[in-house]
Design an enzyme around this catalytic site. Sequence first.
Site, PDB file in Angstrom:
ATOM      1  N   ALA A  65       0.847  -1.432   0.111  1.00 24.80           N
ATOM      2  CA  ALA A  65       0.330   0.101  -0.253  1.00 24.80           C
ATOM      3  C   ALA A  65       0.730   1.487  -0.189  1.00 24.80           C
ATOM      4  CB  ALA A  65      -0.766  -0.104   1.665  1.00 24.80           C
ATOM      5  N   HIS A  66       0.911   2.476  -0.976  1.00 27.06           N
ATOM      6  CA  HIS A  66       1.074   3.572  -0.693  1.00 27.06           C
ATOM      7  C   HIS A  66      -0.087   4.461  -1.793  1.00 27.06           C
ATOM      8  CE1 HIS A  66       1.670   0.915  -4.430  1.00 27.06           C
ATOM      9  NE2 HIS A  66       2.360   2.606  -5.151  1.00 27.06           N
ATOM     10  N   ALA A  67       1.127   5.489  -1.275  1.00 30.72           N
ATOM     11  CA  ALA A  67       0.387   6.529  -2.532  1.00 30.72           C
ATOM     12  C   ALA A  67       1.207   7.227  -3.243  1.00 30.72           C
ATOM     13  CB  ALA A  67      -0.214   7.626  -1.882  1.00 30.72           C
TER      14      ALA A  67
END
Length: 154
Positions: A65-67
Amino acid sequence: MIAEFAREEFIKVNAEATSWQDAIRQSGELLLSNDCIEPRYIERMITMVEEEGPYMVIAPGVALAHARPDDGVKKIGLAFLTLKEPIEFGNPDNDPVRLVLALSAVDNSSHLKVIGEMAELLIDEAAMEKLYACQDASEMAEYLAGFEGSGEMV
């Protein structure tokens, strides 16, 4: 570099998640509580999956999970969340997910070393089974701290 984040405060073991969104939120909370991100980063990680699909499920049983850095990153961070019961993210090739890694990167390159080290760990089935067998954050922290990026755990 994984050893930098092999601390109990970046790890939650056998979490109970009701959905993939909940799993991302729980992993993001580990980054938030360590002052790596702003609260909006967590919601942006979820929005990324809603907009782009489950591309974050990068290996069998593993989501990253990342942005984007401008979505509220304060400093580089990597959190580890193992799930008591695997969760479907909607990726037909790599579901269900047992490990959610939450990554906060300050730019487009500073996190590449930690990603490379994680890749070595992720392709080692025996190492992953040992990781999943960890019963608490302390045990996982000790296990991860022994990882030197050589593909071997000590």
